[in-house]
Design a protein around this motif. Sequence first.
Motif, PDB file in Angstrom:
ATOM      1  N   UNK A   1      51.251  49.489  20.122  1.00 55.69           N
ATOM      2  CA  UNK A   1      51.900  50.742  20.499  1.00 55.69           C
ATOM      3  C   UNK A   1      53.308  50.757  19.925  1.00 55.69           C
ATOM      4  N   UNK A   2      53.718  51.914  19.444  1.00 55.11           N
ATOM      5  CA  UNK A   2      55.084  52.075  18.949  1.00 55.11           C
ATOM      6  C   UNK A   2      56.066  51.747  20.075  1.00 55.11           C
ATOM      7  N   UNK A   3      57.040  50.918  19.782  1.00 58.53           N
ATOM      8  CA  UNK A   3      58.050  50.567  20.791  1.00 58.53           C
ATOM      9  C   UNK A   3      58.846  51.805  21.180  1.00 58.53           C
ATOM     10  N   UNK A   4      58.979  52.021  22.486  1.00 56.49           N
ATOM     11  CA  UNK A   4      59.739  53.161  23.001  1.00 56.49           C
ATOM     12  C   UNK A   4      60.628  52.699  24.142  1.00 56.49           C
ATOM     13  N   UNK A   5      61.739  53.403  24.304  1.00 57.41           N
ATOM     14  CA  UNK A   5      62.631  53.094  25.428  1.00 57.41           C
ATOM     15  C   UNK A   5      63.479  54.326  25.726  1.00 57.41           C
ATOM     16  N   UNK A   6      63.967  54.399  26.964  1.00 58.27           N
ATOM     17  CA  UNK A   6      64.823  55.510  27.375  1.00 58.27           C
ATOM     18  C   UNK A   6      66.208  55.303  26.771  1.00 58.27           C
ATOM     19  N   UNK A   7      66.658  56.291  26.025  1.00 57.43           N
ATOM     20  CA  UNK A   7      67.975  56.205  25.382  1.00 57.43           C
ATOM     21  C   UNK A   7      69.026  56.990  26.148  1.00 57.43           C
ATOM     22  N   UNK A   8      68.574  57.804  27.101  1.00 58.42           N
ATOM     23  CA  UNK A   8      69.531  58.641  27.807  1.00 58.42           C
ATOM     24  C   UNK A   8      68.863  59.284  29.014  1.00 58.42           C
ATOM     25  N   UNK A   9      69.609  59.382  30.109  1.00 59.24           N
ATOM     26  CA  UNK A   9      69.152  60.111  31.285  1.00 59.24           C
ATOM     27  C   UNK A   9      69.989  61.387  31.380  1.00 59.24           C
ATOM     28  N   UNK A  10      69.346  62.547  31.230  1.00 59.19           N
ATOM     29  CA  UNK A  10      70.057  63.827  31.230  1.00 59.19           C
ATOM     30  C   UNK A  10      70.145  64.353  32.659  1.00 59.19           C
ATOM     31  N   UNK A  11      71.362  64.556  33.149  1.00 59.76           N
ATOM     32  CA  UNK A  11      71.591  65.068  34.500  1.00 59.76           C
ATOM     33  C   UNK A  11      72.594  66.214  34.418  1.00 59.76           C
ATOM     34  N   UNK A  12      72.716  67.020  35.474  1.00 59.75           N
ATOM     35  CA  UNK A  12      73.623  68.176  35.401  1.00 59.75           C
ATOM     36  C   UNK A  12      75.064  67.822  35.056  1.00 59.75           C
ATOM     37  N   UNK A  13      75.530  66.656  35.480  1.00 56.21           N
ATOM     38  CA  UNK A  13      76.927  66.305  35.246  1.00 56.21           C
ATOM     39  C   UNK A  13      77.191  65.503  33.992  1.00 56.21           C
ATOM     40  N   UNK A  14      76.141  65.255  33.168  1.00 53.23           N
ATOM     41  CA  UNK A  14      76.330  64.398  31.989  1.00 53.23           C
ATOM     42  C   UNK A  14      75.908  65.101  30.702  1.00 53.23           C
TER      43      UNK A  14
ATOM     44  N   UNK B   1      67.221  72.020  38.592  1.00 57.56           N
ATOM     45  CA  UNK B   1      67.441  70.863  39.453  1.00 57.56           C
ATOM     46  C   UNK B   1      66.756  69.585  39.033  1.00 57.56           C
ATOM     47  N   UNK B   2      66.149  69.529  37.856  1.00 62.16           N
ATOM     48  CA  UNK B   2      65.478  68.306  37.405  1.00 62.16           C
ATOM     49  C   UNK B   2      66.471  67.384  36.693  1.00 62.16           C
ATOM     50  N   UNK B   3      66.120  66.100  36.666  1.00 62.47           N
ATOM     51  CA  UNK B   3      66.761  65.110  35.805  1.00 62.47           C
ATOM     52  C   UNK B   3      65.710  64.677  34.788  1.00 62.47           C
ATOM     53  N   UNK B   4      66.143  64.400  33.576  1.00 60.24           N
ATOM     54  CA  UNK B   4      65.184  64.117  32.498  1.00 60.24           C
ATOM     55  C   UNK B   4      65.561  62.826  31.797  1.00 60.24           C
ATOM     56  N   UNK B   5      64.595  61.903  31.700  1.00 62.53           N
ATOM     57  CA  UNK B   5      64.771  60.665  30.945  1.00 62.53           C
ATOM     58  C   UNK B   5      64.185  60.864  29.550  1.00 62.53           C
ATOM     59  N   UNK B   6      64.971  60.589  28.519  1.00 60.17           N
ATOM     60  CA  UNK B   6      64.535  60.776  27.133  1.00 60.17           C
ATOM     61  C   UNK B   6      64.096  59.427  26.571  1.00 60.17           C
ATOM     62  N   UNK B   7      62.797  59.268  26.323  1.00 64.72           N
ATOM     63  CA  UNK B   7      62.257  58.039  25.737  1.00 64.72           C
ATOM     64  C   UNK B   7      61.963  58.282  24.264  1.00 64.72           C
ATOM     65  N   UNK B   8      62.675  57.590  23.394  1.00 67.18           N
ATOM     66  CA  UNK B   8      62.515  57.758  21.948  1.00 67.18           C
ATOM     67  C   UNK B   8      61.676  56.627  21.353  1.00 67.18           C
ATOM     68  N   UNK B   9      61.139  56.870  20.170  1.00 62.04           N
ATOM     69  CA  UNK B   9      60.464  55.832  19.407  1.00 62.04           C
ATOM     70  C   UNK B   9      61.530  54.929  18.794  1.00 62.04           C
ATOM     71  N   UNK B  10      61.448  53.651  19.100  1.00 61.20           N
ATOM     72  CA  UNK B  10      62.478  52.716  18.671  1.00 61.20           C
ATOM     73  C   UNK B  10      62.135  52.022  17.354  1.00 61.20           C
ATOM     74  N   UNK B  11      61.014  52.405  16.747  1.00 64.00           N
ATOM     75  CA  UNK B  11      60.629  51.827  15.461  1.00 64.00           C
ATOM     76  C   UNK B  11      59.768  52.820  14.712  1.00 64.00           C
ATOM     77  N   UNK B  12      59.581  52.554  13.427  1.00 64.84           N
ATOM     78  CA  UNK B  12      58.709  53.379  12.598  1.00 64.84           C
ATOM     79  C   UNK B  12      57.263  53.109  13.002  1.00 64.84           C
ATOM     80  N   UNK B  13      56.454  54.167  13.222  1.00 60.76           N
ATOM     81  CA  UNK B  13      55.043  53.943  13.578  1.00 60.76           C
ATOM     82  C   UNK B  13      54.315  53.036  12.593  1.00 60.76           C
ATOM     83  N   UNK B  14      54.748  53.032  11.346  1.00 59.23           N
ATOM     84  CA  UNK B  14      54.097  52.167  10.353  1.00 59.23           C
ATOM     85  C   UNK B  14      54.258  50.701  10.725  1.00 59.23           C
ATOM     86  N   UNK B  15      55.399  50.346  11.349  1.00 63.47           N
ATOM     87  CA  UNK B  15      55.608  48.961  11.753  1.00 63.47           C
ATOM     88  C   UNK B  15      54.636  48.567  12.853  1.00 63.47           C
TER      89      UNK B  15
END
Length: 878
Positions: free
Chosen positions: A105-118, A82-96
């Motif tokens: 801090x390495x830039x990060x953002x949610x690329x997808x919200x995982x839900x039962x119907x998606x 019954x959980x929903x999960x937000x996937x936050x990925x690294x949007x750049x190389x840590x070296x940058x």
Amino acid sequence: MNDQPTPMMAQYLAIRDANPGALLFYRMGDFYEMFFDDAIAAAAALDIALTKRGTHQGEPIPMCGVPVHAAEGYLLTLIRKGFRVAIAEQMEDPAEAKKRGSKSVVARDVVRLVTPGTLTEEALLEARRHNFLAAFATVRDESALAWVDISTGAFQVMECPASRLAPELARLAPRELLAIDGAGLDDLASEAGAALTDLPASAFDSAAGARRLAALYGVETLDGFGSFSRSELSAMGAVVDYLDMTQKGKLPLLRPPVRERVGGAMQIDAATRRNLELTQALSGGREGSLLAAIDRTVTAAGARLLERRISAPSRDLAVIHARQDAVAGLVADARLSADLRDALARVPDMDRALSRLALDRGGPRDLTAIRSGLTQGAAIAERLPEDAPQVLRDAARDLTGHDGLIDLLDQALVAEPPLLARDGGFVAPDYDEDLDQTRRLRDEGRGVIAGMQADYSAKAGVSSLKIKHNNVLGYFIETTATHAEKMMAPPLNETFIHRQTTANQIRFTTVELSELETRILNARDRALEIERGIFDRLRGAILAQAAEIGQAARALAEIDLASAFADIATGEGWARPRVDDSRAFVIEGGRHPVVERALKRKADSFVANDCALTEGDTPAIWLLTGPNMAGKSTFLRQNALIAVLAQAGAFVPAKAAHIGMVSQLFSRVGAADDLARGRSTFMVEMVETAAILNQADDHALVILDEIGRGTATWDGLSIAWAVMEHLHAVNRCRALFATHYHEMTALTAKLEGVENATVAVREWDGEVIFLHEVRKGAADRSYGVQVARLAGLPASVVERAREVLDALESGEREGAARPAALIDDLPLFRAVPAAPAPAKAKESPLDARMKAVHPDTMSPREALDLIYELKSLTGEPR
């Protein structure tokens, strides 16, 4: 104390606050990490270790994590719980980030919200079932239901009054239901097994919905797709808006919406689906259901189509007859049917591969799935004769015309590609000259490394010298400390440059090795870059023909289902039913497909039975009596299932069948408490019966079992009697009515359309033998006491029950004034007294002597003497 969070933790909290209601998978290198309450909840749900990392406001920060490469399995567990999960990925190389400063801090953002119907990942989906996301909208007095499976692109909508929502949700079994916040659909969603997601009213704005849909399909107006009501636009717009939010702008490849006609399918309510176990057994799961018993499809898409057909049997005669023609054509040509099934078995799931590619979540194997599916489709189209039934001819037409794309994918792809595009190696040799040259440099460089190792080994005089590679040092020369001493001394130290000392090894490099490493690494990265570009071009070529590929996938599913129906018809002796718009319901030698399958596993046979509910146009009801365990419920259910199969376009388990179109199917067989709503078993029974009496029309088929059994005898009989009269006079439908109220058999003399039938039994030496044969006539007994004995009740209880039954029946025949008089005359049940314990016998001399014997310490001679002694104690001569 400084309570300010670290920059990384501040970033985490900001992202989490922007995605309320979801666990945040926060990418840190090769792990998705979770903190604070998310970590506590995830650790408990996933049964993983809960650790700590730093402090916040003076308290340790709970933390847990899962490896990125294994994240799908953990996601599946969380979604099922019954959980929903937000996937936050690294949007750049840590070296940058390091270049910007040590505190960056390495830039990060949610690329997808995982839900039962998606869900779209293969590991998160059931291959043979749809994964629907549904939305229910109400605009003034109109309501509509829209649903989509983003893993296949199917998108449909229908007008749906609130009273029809529960049956439609039961049919679709969506994984997630979208509704306006405060709509109060919690119970309906829970009953359907769907996660309820409340959205603001703005998400259901019909005008905004029309604009969203037009933008999605790149059109000025939706008129080309059909005419949609405001409520339908509202529901569809909410679906698209939610997908845009959860997929972060990467909308799936949705087919144009199809408006489902109200009344186009047999109406089956939730209770009937559950009672008949159409797609799921009462015990839970697929095994034991009609779907499991008849599923002989060999493709995932065919299995999903079968479930749709069983869940929504058609009411369109032309459609039903066309589907039956396709099955009949394959039944008549067993060789063709076998060839088709052999080819279909090699067809991958093109729908879901296409969806992953559209969402940019696909890999090389999705490209090859499209190639294999189209290739097999073309071969199948060639096998189908020109005079094949129309359904098969239409399918063959949709499987042709893909030669150009097939050739492109054949030339570009290897036979067995890797799972991920980033691994490379999926592009075939000789497809791209630039790639071939880069690969040669990369591969020859490896050969040069091997030659260089031999040269350095000879130069240093160290046979164990090796050139190795890791991600930190790159290429390096490694040898033991013993041999390293001379390599670090002149003149070898001019060639071998010391790089690292470990516990057991010394590592060196050379100028020549460093230069070669640069060339090799550049070649490897360049080859991966070229392959990625080729992947994108191939993906684009496939998506440019997405509509045609989708048509081909649906054609393959149609052929698969027709061949599956033909296979079971041939193997099990099923017959083509005659389906028309009359009110006939005549079955000759009908069988229950699920029960028959179970009996065959036990090397047993099923007793077939006839059923004739109509004579001419006169509606008919069979009043079925007979003992428990004799097969009444099986008979009721098998006739309902035959109707479902016939209108799904299949052959049926019978010698012959004539079925007038069934508009509605109602079943009230068995019931259970609904304690959450404060409903007793009897209350549930009455609610389900009320739904039937208030809705059934003259083309409905109703099966009822034991109406009124949950209350007092005369109350129950009265209710059952009144229900029977209402079905006959008001609903005027076809019905099978099973009961133990034998008094109701008198109704056949008063109601023209009611006829008695009974399940035959035979008595032999006080035992009852069930013949499972349905005959005209009425039963006068229920044989409940005999069944109780078979169930294992204690013999004393069974005997007492016979005693009471005989007294009650005798009193009824003799006109006893009141039941209490009978009760007073019967002596009370008395437990059989326990047998007295036997008196303790006096110990014999033989027993006393034996107690004193210790065999382990006796010699052979002593044992022989003992035998003679014991014989003397028994009085026998030595």
